[in-house]
Design a protein around this motif. Structure first.
Motif, PDB file in Angstrom:
ATOM      1  N   GLU A   1      57.533 -60.326  -2.886  1.00  6.61           N
ATOM      2  CA  GLU A   1      58.895 -59.840  -2.660  1.00  6.61           C
ATOM      3  C   GLU A   1      59.095 -59.453  -1.205  1.00  6.61           C
ATOM      4  O   GLU A   1      60.133 -59.771  -0.608  1.00  6.61           O
ATOM      5  CB  GLU A   1      59.180 -58.652  -3.580  1.00  6.61           C
ATOM      6  CG  GLU A   1      59.391 -59.047  -5.029  1.00  6.61           C
ATOM      7  CD  GLU A   1      59.599 -57.838  -5.930  1.00  6.61           C
ATOM      8  OE1 GLU A   1      59.391 -56.687  -5.458  1.00  6.61           O
ATOM      9  OE2 GLU A   1      59.963 -58.038  -7.107  1.00  6.61           O
ATOM     10  N   THR A   2      58.122 -58.779  -0.622  1.00  5.28           N
ATOM     11  CA  THR A   2      58.221 -58.388   0.779  1.00  5.28           C
ATOM     12  C   THR A   2      58.291 -59.599   1.689  1.00  5.28           C
ATOM     13  O   THR A   2      59.057 -59.626   2.665  1.00  5.28           O
ATOM     14  CB  THR A   2      57.012 -57.512   1.173  1.00  5.28           C
ATOM     15  OG1 THR A   2      57.024 -56.327   0.373  1.00  5.28           O
ATOM     16  CG2 THR A   2      57.060 -57.135   2.643  1.00  5.28           C
ATOM     17  N   ALA A   3      57.490 -60.634   1.377  1.00  2.00           N
ATOM     18  CA  ALA A   3      57.444 -61.837   2.213  1.00  2.00           C
ATOM     19  C   ALA A   3      58.484 -62.870   1.818  1.00  2.00           C
ATOM     20  O   ALA A   3      58.577 -63.916   2.454  1.00  2.00           O
ATOM     21  CB  ALA A   3      56.056 -62.456   2.120  1.00  2.00           C
ATOM     22  N   ARG A   4      59.235 -62.599   0.759  1.00  3.97           N
ATOM     23  CA  ARG A   4      60.248 -63.526   0.252  1.00  3.97           C
ATOM     24  C   ARG A   4      59.637 -64.864  -0.153  1.00  3.97           C
ATOM     25  O   ARG A   4      60.203 -65.939   0.093  1.00  3.97           O
ATOM     26  CB  ARG A   4      61.372 -63.722   1.279  1.00  3.97           C
ATOM     27  CG  ARG A   4      62.134 -62.436   1.572  1.00  3.97           C
ATOM     28  CD  ARG A   4      63.291 -62.660   2.515  1.00  3.97           C
ATOM     29  NE  ARG A   4      64.015 -61.411   2.748  1.00  3.97           N
ATOM     30  CZ  ARG A   4      65.068 -61.304   3.558  1.00  3.97           C
ATOM     31  NH1 ARG A   4      65.522 -62.377   4.206  1.00  3.97           N
ATOM     32  NH2 ARG A   4      65.669 -60.130   3.708  1.00  3.97           N
ATOM     33  N   ILE A   5      58.473 -64.797  -0.792  1.00  4.00           N
ATOM     34  CA  ILE A   5      57.837 -65.973  -1.375  1.00  4.00           C
ATOM     35  C   ILE A   5      58.241 -66.036  -2.844  1.00  4.00           C
ATOM     36  O   ILE A   5      58.012 -65.081  -3.594  1.00  4.00           O
ATOM     37  CB  ILE A   5      56.304 -65.889  -1.265  1.00  4.00           C
ATOM     38  CG1 ILE A   5      55.855 -65.894   0.197  1.00  4.00           C
ATOM     39  CG2 ILE A   5      55.647 -67.056  -2.010  1.00  4.00           C
ATOM     40  CD1 ILE A   5      54.364 -65.684   0.388  1.00  4.00           C
ATOM     41  N   PRO A   6      58.863 -67.116  -3.282  1.00  8.58           N
ATOM     42  CA  PRO A   6      59.254 -67.213  -4.691  1.00  8.58           C
ATOM     43  C   PRO A   6      58.031 -67.112  -5.612  1.00  8.58           C
ATOM     44  O   PRO A   6      57.025 -67.799  -5.409  1.00  8.58           O
ATOM     45  CB  PRO A   6      59.895 -68.600  -4.786  1.00  8.58           C
ATOM     46  CG  PRO A   6      60.345 -68.908  -3.392  1.00  8.58           C
ATOM     47  CD  PRO A   6      59.315 -68.286  -2.494  1.00  8.58           C
ATOM     48  N   LEU A   7      58.118 -66.234  -6.592  1.00  4.18           N
ATOM     49  CA  LEU A   7      57.039 -66.033  -7.559  1.00  4.18           C
ATOM     50  C   LEU A   7      57.626 -65.989  -8.964  1.00  4.18           C
ATOM     51  O   LEU A   7      58.512 -65.179  -9.244  1.00  4.18           O
ATOM     52  CB  LEU A   7      56.296 -64.723  -7.279  1.00  4.18           C
ATOM     53  CG  LEU A   7      55.313 -64.255  -8.361  1.00  4.18           C
ATOM     54  CD1 LEU A   7      54.133 -65.222  -8.482  1.00  4.18           C
ATOM     55  CD2 LEU A   7      54.829 -62.829  -8.072  1.00  4.18           C
ATOM     56  N   THR A   8      57.132 -66.871  -9.826  1.00  6.98           N
ATOM     57  CA  THR A   8      57.437 -66.786 -11.248  1.00  6.98           C
ATOM     58  C   THR A   8      56.245 -66.129 -11.913  1.00  6.98           C
ATOM     59  O   THR A   8      55.175 -66.738 -12.031  1.00  6.98           O
ATOM     60  CB  THR A   8      57.685 -68.174 -11.849  1.00  6.98           C
ATOM     61  OG1 THR A   8      58.795 -68.793 -11.184  1.00  6.98           O
ATOM     62  CG2 THR A   8      57.983 -68.067 -13.337  1.00  6.98           C
ATOM     63  N   LEU A   9      56.392 -64.868 -12.319  1.00  5.74           N
ATOM     64  CA  LEU A   9      55.323 -64.110 -12.951  1.00  5.74           C
ATOM     65  C   LEU A   9      55.673 -63.891 -14.414  1.00  5.74           C
ATOM     66  O   LEU A   9      56.609 -63.167 -14.734  1.00  5.74           O
ATOM     67  CB  LEU A   9      55.126 -62.768 -12.250  1.00  5.74           C
ATOM     68  CG  LEU A   9      54.127 -61.795 -12.886  1.00  5.74           C
ATOM     69  CD1 LEU A   9      52.733 -62.406 -12.952  1.00  5.74           C
ATOM     70  CD2 LEU A   9      54.107 -60.470 -12.116  1.00  5.74           C
ATOM     71  N   ASN A  10      54.928 -64.533 -15.304  1.00  3.99           N
ATOM     72  CA  ASN A  10      55.153 -64.422 -16.736  1.00  3.99           C
ATOM     73  C   ASN A  10      54.107 -63.495 -17.343  1.00  3.99           C
ATOM     74  O   ASN A  10      52.912 -63.823 -17.366  1.00  3.99           O
ATOM     75  CB  ASN A  10      55.054 -65.790 -17.404  1.00  3.99           C
ATOM     76  CG  ASN A  10      56.091 -66.774 -16.896  1.00  3.99           C
ATOM     77  OD1 ASN A  10      57.261 -66.430 -16.772  1.00  3.99           O
ATOM     78  ND2 ASN A  10      55.670 -67.993 -16.592  1.00  3.99           N
ATOM     79  N   MET A  11      54.536 -62.331 -17.814  1.00  3.84           N
ATOM     80  CA  MET A  11      53.647 -61.414 -18.524  1.00  3.84           C
ATOM     81  C   MET A  11      53.693 -61.783 -20.000  1.00  3.84           C
ATOM     82  O   MET A  11      54.704 -61.578 -20.673  1.00  3.84           O
ATOM     83  CB  MET A  11      54.068 -59.967 -18.291  1.00  3.84           C
ATOM     84  CG  MET A  11      54.034 -59.530 -16.838  1.00  3.84           C
ATOM     85  SD  MET A  11      52.387 -59.652 -16.076  1.00  3.84           S
ATOM     86  CE  MET A  11      51.475 -58.456 -17.061  1.00  3.84           C
ATOM     87  N   ARG A  12      52.595 -62.339 -20.500  1.00  7.92           N
ATOM     88  CA  ARG A  12      52.552 -62.900 -21.844  1.00  7.92           C
ATOM     89  C   ARG A  12      52.046 -61.856 -22.834  1.00  7.92           C
ATOM     90  O   ARG A  12      50.879 -61.481 -22.835  1.00  7.92           O
ATOM     91  CB  ARG A  12      51.659 -64.138 -21.856  1.00  7.92           C
ATOM     92  CG  ARG A  12      52.106 -65.234 -20.888  1.00  7.92           C
ATOM     93  CD  ARG A  12      53.480 -65.785 -21.233  1.00  7.92           C
ATOM     94  NE  ARG A  12      53.780 -66.988 -20.441  1.00  7.92           N
ATOM     95  CZ  ARG A  12      54.864 -67.735 -20.583  1.00  7.92           C
ATOM     96  NH1 ARG A  12      55.784 -67.382 -21.485  1.00  7.92           N
ATOM     97  NH2 ARG A  12      55.052 -68.813 -19.844  1.00  7.92           N
ATOM     98  N   GLU A  13      52.943 -61.409 -23.686  1.00  7.01           N
ATOM     99  CA  GLU A  13      52.663 -60.309 -24.600  1.00  7.01           C
ATOM    100  C   GLU A  13      51.533 -60.651 -25.573  1.00  7.01           C
ATOM    101  O   GLU A  13      51.570 -61.680 -26.266  1.00  7.01           O
ATOM    102  CB  GLU A  13      53.938 -59.961 -25.391  1.00  7.01           C
ATOM    103  CG  GLU A  13      53.834 -58.686 -26.214  1.00  7.01           C
ATOM    104  CD  GLU A  13      53.748 -57.442 -25.344  1.00  7.01           C
ATOM    105  OE1 GLU A  13      53.113 -56.468 -25.804  1.00  7.01           O
ATOM    106  OE2 GLU A  13      54.325 -57.449 -24.233  1.00  7.01           O
ATOM    107  N   GLY A  14      50.508 -59.796 -25.597  1.00 12.95           N
ATOM    108  CA  GLY A  14      49.438 -59.907 -26.577  1.00 12.95           C
ATOM    109  C   GLY A  14      48.297 -60.832 -26.217  1.00 12.95           C
ATOM    110  O   GLY A  14      47.297 -60.878 -26.937  1.00 12.95           O
ATOM    111  N   TYR A  15      48.405 -61.554 -25.096  1.00 17.74           N
ATOM    112  CA  TYR A  15      47.353 -62.499 -24.722  1.00 17.74           C
ATOM    113  C   TYR A  15      46.271 -61.823 -23.887  1.00 17.74           C
ATOM    114  O   TYR A  15      46.531 -60.888 -23.136  1.00 17.74           O
ATOM    115  CB  TYR A  15      47.945 -63.695 -23.968  1.00 17.74           C
ATOM    116  CG  TYR A  15      48.660 -64.659 -24.882  1.00 17.74           C
ATOM    117  CD1 TYR A  15      47.964 -65.686 -25.514  1.00 17.74           C
ATOM    118  CD2 TYR A  15      50.017 -64.529 -25.138  1.00 17.74           C
ATOM    119  CE1 TYR A  15      48.607 -66.569 -26.372  1.00 17.74           C
ATOM    120  CE2 TYR A  15      50.675 -65.403 -25.996  1.00 17.74           C
ATOM    121  CZ  TYR A  15      49.957 -66.426 -26.610  1.00 17.74           C
ATOM    122  OH  TYR A  15      50.600 -67.283 -27.463  1.00 17.74           O
ATOM    123  N   ASP A  16      45.036 -62.342 -24.024  1.00 17.71           N
ATOM    124  CA  ASP A  16      43.898 -61.760 -23.314  1.00 17.71           C
ATOM    125  C   ASP A  16      43.500 -62.629 -22.121  1.00 17.71           C
ATOM    126  O   ASP A  16      44.341 -63.364 -21.587  1.00 17.71           O
ATOM    127  CB  ASP A  16      42.723 -61.551 -24.274  1.00 17.71           C
ATOM    128  CG  ASP A  16      42.224 -62.854 -24.912  1.00 17.71           C
ATOM    129  OD1 ASP A  16      42.588 -63.952 -24.435  1.00 17.71           O
ATOM    130  OD2 ASP A  16      41.451 -62.775 -25.891  1.00 17.71           O
TER     131      ASP A  16
END
Length: 278
Positions: free
Chosen positions: A240-255
């Motif tokens: 966010e600080t560097a304005r680099i596009p990031l798609t971060l998917n937090m996958r519920e329940g996965y290890d």
């Protein structure tokens, strides 16, 4: 290059190969899946870097990538995670260092600097070998990985945006200079001065001005290493600080396991395929 095995899969060929590496000064084993293609045709190539304790084979057996790779016509390369052999220094009782734990760095500290040169192996020697022996389009390369391999993929992409057109990661170690399981390895490979570690730390590379067009990251919320080793929120803040596009998917329940990786492998290959088109 010696052929260890080949087998037909999804219309293509899954092979395992061995060669003597001048970079790591030992024999290195790697696997390549080549989809069905026309004679003379060149295909995009995607390199997958595995995590701690793994070899080239873990993702071959459990990653479930070949069907999607055949669909998107992607060559998938799966290297080993470290140099190996009787003459390679190791700590057999330490799963976070040595054999299976090369961290994709070029070691500067003796005795590890003679063999543990995985950064140069992945970015230089292996691609040159692939270009001679497989139908790869060298201008259409992507890289991805899991955990330690996610760390390797992202640092390599940040330092080589002219070579790699796409990068993604499953549960990457995003700030190894601060993670409990990587700091001891960095000290042994790179020395006690933490300034030398910055060149192999995704968050610090971004802080130091390295840029990439964008990242895809999937992370399980039930990952046992989430809080003390992976810390995806640090990557999110850095991007966010560097304005680099990031798609971060937090996958519920996965290890942290290949049950998680195989579930979202198709999504990653589709994401890379879109960016690796001719």
């Amino acid at each position: 290059m010696d052929v260890i095995s080949t087998a037909k899969a999804h219309g293509g060929v899954q092979g395992v190969y061995r060669h003597r590496s001048r970079t790591t000064d030992c024999d290195m084993t790697f696997a390549v899946f080549v989809p069905e293609h026309q004679p003379g045709e060149k295909l995009a190539v995607l390199t997958y870097l595995s995590g701690l304790t793994c070899t080239h084979q873990n993702v071959m057996d459990k990653g479930e990538f070949r069907r999607a790779a055949a669909k998107h016509r992607l060559i998938i390369v799966t290297p080993d995670t470290s140099p190996r052999g009787a003459d390679v220094p190791d700590e057999p009782d330490n799963w976070q260092f040595g054999s299976g734990a090369g961290f994709y760095v070029d070691a500067t500290e003796a005795p590890y600097n003679a063999n543990y040169r995985m950064y140069s192996y992945i970015t230089d020697e292996l691609p040159a070998l692939l270009a001679v022996n497989f139908p790869v389009a060298t201008t259409r390369q992507g890289i991805f990985g899991h955990s330690m391999g996610g760390h390797g993929a992202m640092t390599i992409a940040l330092k080589n945006p002219d070579i790699y057109r796409s990068c993604s990661a499953f549960a990457p170690i995003v700030h190894p200079a601060r993670a409990d399981w990587s700091r001891p390895a960095f000290e042994k490979y790179l020395g006690a001065d933490a300034k030398a570690w910055r060149d192999y730390d995704t968050c610090l590379l971004i802080e130091d001005g390295k840029r990439f067009p964008g990242f895809l990251v999937d992370q399980g919320t039930d990952d046992q290493f989430l809080e003390n080793g992976l810390r995806p929120e640090l990557l999110k803040a850095a991007c966010e600080t560097a304005r680099i596009p990031l798609t971060l998917n937090m996958r519920e329940g996965y290890d942290h396991s290949y049950n998680f990786i195989s579930t979202f492998m198709d999504d990653h290959l589709a994401w890379h395929a879109k960016r690796l088109k001719p």
